[in-house]
Scaffold this motif. Structure first.
Motif, PDB file in Angstrom:
ATOM      1  N   UNK A 185       0.768  -1.246   0.006  1.00  0.00           N
ATOM      2  CA  UNK A 185      -0.074   0.035  -0.011  1.00  0.00           C
ATOM      3  C   UNK A 185       0.857   1.308   0.080  1.00  0.00           C
ATOM      4  N   UNK A 186       1.959   1.408   0.758  1.00  0.00           N
ATOM      5  CA  UNK A 186       2.773   2.374   0.960  1.00  0.00           C
ATOM      6  C   UNK A 186       3.744   2.561  -0.541  1.00  0.00           C
TER       7      UNK A 186
ATOM      8  N   UNK B 131      -3.669   4.876 -12.682  1.00  0.00           N
ATOM      9  CA  UNK B 131      -4.790   6.218 -12.842  1.00  0.00           C
ATOM     10  C   UNK B 131      -4.349   7.021 -11.832  1.00  0.00           C
ATOM     11  N   UNK B 132      -4.246   6.654 -10.596  1.00  0.00           N
ATOM     12  CA  UNK B 132      -3.770   7.707  -9.485  1.00  0.00           C
ATOM     13  C   UNK B 132      -2.695   8.511  -9.838  1.00  0.00           C
TER      14      UNK B 132
ATOM     15  N   UNK C  17      -5.856  -6.642  -5.128  1.00  0.00           N
ATOM     16  CA  UNK C  17      -4.986  -5.487  -5.636  1.00  0.00           C
ATOM     17  C   UNK C  17      -5.827  -4.582  -6.182  1.00  0.00           C
ATOM     18  N   UNK C  18      -7.079  -4.694  -6.615  1.00  0.00           N
ATOM     19  CA  UNK C  18      -7.912  -3.738  -7.208  1.00  0.00           C
ATOM     20  C   UNK C  18      -8.373  -3.018  -5.872  1.00  0.00           C
ATOM     21  N   UNK C  19      -8.504  -3.512  -5.032  1.00  0.00           N
ATOM     22  CA  UNK C  19      -9.135  -2.775  -3.589  1.00  0.00           C
ATOM     23  C   UNK C  19      -7.908  -1.975  -2.922  1.00  0.00           C
ATOM     24  N   UNK C  20      -6.738  -2.695  -3.109  1.00  0.00           N
ATOM     25  CA  UNK C  20      -5.428  -2.030  -2.731  1.00  0.00           C
ATOM     26  C   UNK C  20      -5.005  -1.118  -3.239  1.00  0.00           C
ATOM     27  N   UNK C  21      -5.133  -0.840  -4.695  1.00  0.00           N
ATOM     28  CA  UNK C  21      -4.913   0.258  -5.451  1.00  0.00           C
ATOM     29  C   UNK C  21      -5.978   1.420  -5.171  1.00  0.00           C
TER      30      UNK C  21
ATOM     31  N   UNK D  80      -6.929   6.798  -2.589  1.00  0.00           N
ATOM     32  CA  UNK D  80      -7.630   7.366  -1.497  1.00  0.00           C
ATOM     33  C   UNK D  80      -6.715   7.848  -0.352  1.00  0.00           C
ATOM     34  N   UNK D  81      -5.475   7.226   0.063  1.00  0.00           N
ATOM     35  CA  UNK D  81      -4.687   7.459   1.081  1.00  0.00           C
ATOM     36  C   UNK D  81      -3.914   8.772   0.510  1.00  0.00           C
ATOM     37  N   UNK D  82      -3.308   8.714  -0.850  1.00  0.00           N
ATOM     38  CA  UNK D  82      -2.717   9.775  -1.546  1.00  0.00           C
ATOM     39  C   UNK D  82      -3.614  11.035  -1.522  1.00  0.00           C
TER      40      UNK D  82
END
Lengths: 369, 157, 123
Positions: A88-89, A284-285, C16-20, C25-27
């Motif tokens: 995640x990080x 995408x992000x 990974x879809x959720x993780x992405x 969201x985190x960013x």
């Protein structure tokens, strides 16, 4: 162990995460400054300047030390959930890296990146198909090795395995080879780069093309130059990385077609479906951040806002890399062997050296963006 | 009565050895098959996998574990001339074998070396187990199965 | 035969879809916090040397008002013929100036000046 629910799940993350944060804090505030000043081989800061042992490589090494020495090969239960947040990080850090580019810049450098990468990707795939065939390797395994040597290493192997019906036990050995080679090149590339006086642009292009496992490209670039800013190694290397990641679904498609070419199943392979299943959304992000920075919404270059943002980014990366290190088990990597090792080493070494030659011959010292 | 635990992997040589010892000693024989659940950790360093790609892979690996379990258990049952129990566990292979050995108070563990079960192909299973147990261990030195043959299933020498 | 549930569990997230999505969201939260913090919460910023070098000139004094684009100071960098000019990225007021011409400054360590920025701008 029972599957935890709700709040308990979140609480389970805390010990491992706190441990990673503490580790990174100690490394960045005490260990790295000490290494910058200590005299080794008659030169102040030799460890950092020549071996590139800055906080990036230190984070990974410390993670590896935890896993292999202190934990004895297995992340203990109390830390397991926390360490799982590592991806995640890293993904968050990569998304934030998008802020280093503008759309115009990306378009300019993207052309070279795409040309270089696609020729190397498909060159490697064809080489592995030929060389694997010569070594009488199983067709499924050839497919997995071709994808992983061609594009992104482990992630490509994981994406291709079910499509070509490879045996998990074989894939385990292939992963050991690819990851092992990736980690090896991660430690030697910065030193080679310094030795050849490569510019950040050349270095980024080289490791972005040449390193077998893309997971290590980012860390290698940051090890070469820990600055996160436009025009640094990581800014260039990451474009290469992003192009590689985007190409995974296409490579999986190509290899699946090759694998099933003479069978009825070939007709059911759909590119759209593969893209839907395999395309990494975090890209995408990344592009979103690039758009924001193109419109100047994240502060001007050289501003304190950008400075703070990059500080945060470097902490996020460091955190992710401690966890990454902890997922590297040297004993498991040593088990690499058989045909995957032979093919992987041949493909990896050729790609690594050839990419360096191409970069030295054709890529200018400075990029024009 | 002596209690023997056979750690199942595809090697029939090991199965036969365990059956032979159990017959000779008139011991009770239990076979344990461990479904390996460490695939997730093994690929955890990879952060580039997109969308459902890793989940698909883990599911695929798990399906293979199930197939392997059915095959191994069937092969063993076919070879064993007397009544014996086949147990199944899930987790990290060496940990589960160790736990069963301690909980079941077995006198002897019979297993292949190298042990070919799931991700144990990259690990030293026997070395790990030996550290934590007190009972006797019989390691059957097996030839590594033809992992890379063109058509061979990774098994049954 | 028990179902090995843990096998498909990836992180706290299902795939990974959720993780992405979580990473995006985190960013968003992190970036939004940084922007709000810089624009509205802190009144002034301490500008430290962006690279190591020698101060050539400081164009502002304590108390002077600056506009976006005004020259603040210039640094002589190693190996570069011309000194590099640093301009204000936002309008504001100079609260203090620490660096003097001919000072050798270290990247990220030595303070050059303190700037009070207009609320709502990104300093």
């Amino acid at each position: 162990m029972e599957e935890k629910q709700g709040m308990a799940k979140v609480l389970a993350i805390i010990p491992g995460l706190a441990f990673m944060i503490l580790t990174l804090f100690v490394l960045r505030t005490y260990v790295e400054p000490w290494m910058e000043n200590v005299v080794v081989m008659g030169q102040k800061g030799w460890l950092v300047k020549v071996l590139s042992l800055n906080y990036i490589l230190l984070s990974i090494l410390t993670g590896m030390f935890y896993r292999n020495v202190i934990f004895g090969g297995k992340i203990p239960d109390w830390a397991a959930e926390g360490f799982r947040t590592t991806r995640l990080f890293i993904k968050s850090g990569v998304i934030m890296l998008g802020s280093l580019y503008t759309i115009q810049g990306l378009l300019k450098v993207g052309g070279i990146a795409i040309t270089l990468i696609f020729s190397f990707v498909f060159g490697t795939i064809l080489f592995v198909i030929w060389f694997g065939g010569r070594n009488k390797m199983d067709r499924s395994l050839i497919g997995v090795m071709a994808a992983s040597c061609g594009v992104c290493g482990v992630s490509a192997a994981v994406a291709t395995t079910p499509a070509v019906r490879a045996k998990p036990a074989d894939v385990a050995l292939a992963i050991a080879t690819i990851l092992g080679f990736g980690i090896f090149t991660m430690f030697i590339s910065p030193a080679i780069g310094h030795l050849l006086h490569l510019s950040d642009y050349q270095f980024g292009a080289w490791v972005g093309t040449g390193i077998l496992n893309s997971g290590q490209v980012l860390a290698t670039c940051l090890a070469y130059n820990p600055d996160i800013a436009p025009g640094t190694a990581v800014a260039y290397g990451e474009i290469w990385n992003v192009v590689r990641v985007i190409s995974i679904p296409f490579v999986v498609f190509f290899i699946t077609l090759w694998y099933w070419r003479s069978e009825a199943q070939a007709e059911h392979i759909s590119l759209v479906k593969i893209i839907k299943e395999k395309f990494p959304l975090f890209i995408f992000g990344f592009l979103g951040m690039t758009a924001l920075s193109s419109f100047g919404m994240l502060g001007a270059e050289g501003s304190e806002t950008i400075h703070l943002m990059r500080q945060v980014m470097s902490w996020i990366f460091g955190l992710g890399l401690v966890g990454q290190g902890a997922y590297i088990d040297i004993r498991e990597l040593k088990a690499a062997g058989g045909a995957p090792l032979k093919v992987g080493l041949a493909a990896g070494a050729i790609k690594y050296v050839l990419a360096l030659v191409v970069v030295l011959l054709f890529v200018a010292k400075e990029a024009n963006f | 009565m002596m209690k023997i635990l056979l750690a199942l992997d595809p090697s029939t040589q090991t199965m036969d050895e365990a059956i032979k010892i159990a017959t000779d000693k008139q011991a009770s024989l239990t076979a344990l098959f461990v479904l390996d659940t460490t695939w997730n950790d093994y690929t955890a360093h990879d952060w580039l996998s997109g969308s459902g790609s890793r989940a698909d892979f883990l599911e695929y690996a798990r399906d293979h574990e199930f197939v392997s379990e059915t095959e191994c258990a069937a092969t063993f049952r076919k070879r064993c001339p007397f009544q014996c129990e086949v147990k199944s566990a899930t987790g990290r292979v060496s940990d589960e074998i160790t736990r069963e050995l301690i909980e079941g108070e077995y006198d002897l563990l019979v297993m292949s070396h190298p042990f070919r079960r799931g991700l144990e192909v990259v690990r030293d299973t026997a070395g790990k187990i030996l550290k934590d147990i007190t009972c006797s261990v019989y390691l059957v030195q097996t030839n590594p199965p033809a992992l890379f043959s063109r058509n061979g299933s990774a098994s049954l020498p | 035969m028990s179902e090995p549930k843990k096998n498909t569990k990836m992180t706290v997230f299902k795939t990974d879809r959720h993780e992405d999505m979580a990473a995006i969201f985190f960013v968003t939260v992190v970036v939004a916090s940084i922007l709000i913090y810089m624009a509205f919460i802190i009144p002034s910023v301490t500008i430290k040397a962006p690279t190591s070098g020698k101060v050539v000139a400081v164009a502002v004094q304590k108390g002077s008002e600056v506009k976006k684009g005004d020259l603040l100071y210039s640094l002589q960098l190693k190996g570069k013929p011309e000194p590099k000019k640093y301009k204000a990225v936002t309008s504001g007021k100079i609260l203090s100036v620490t660096a003097k011409p001919d000072d050798a400054v270290k990247k990220g360590k030595d303070v050059i000046l303190v700037l009070q920025h207009e609320k709502g701008t990104l300093p």
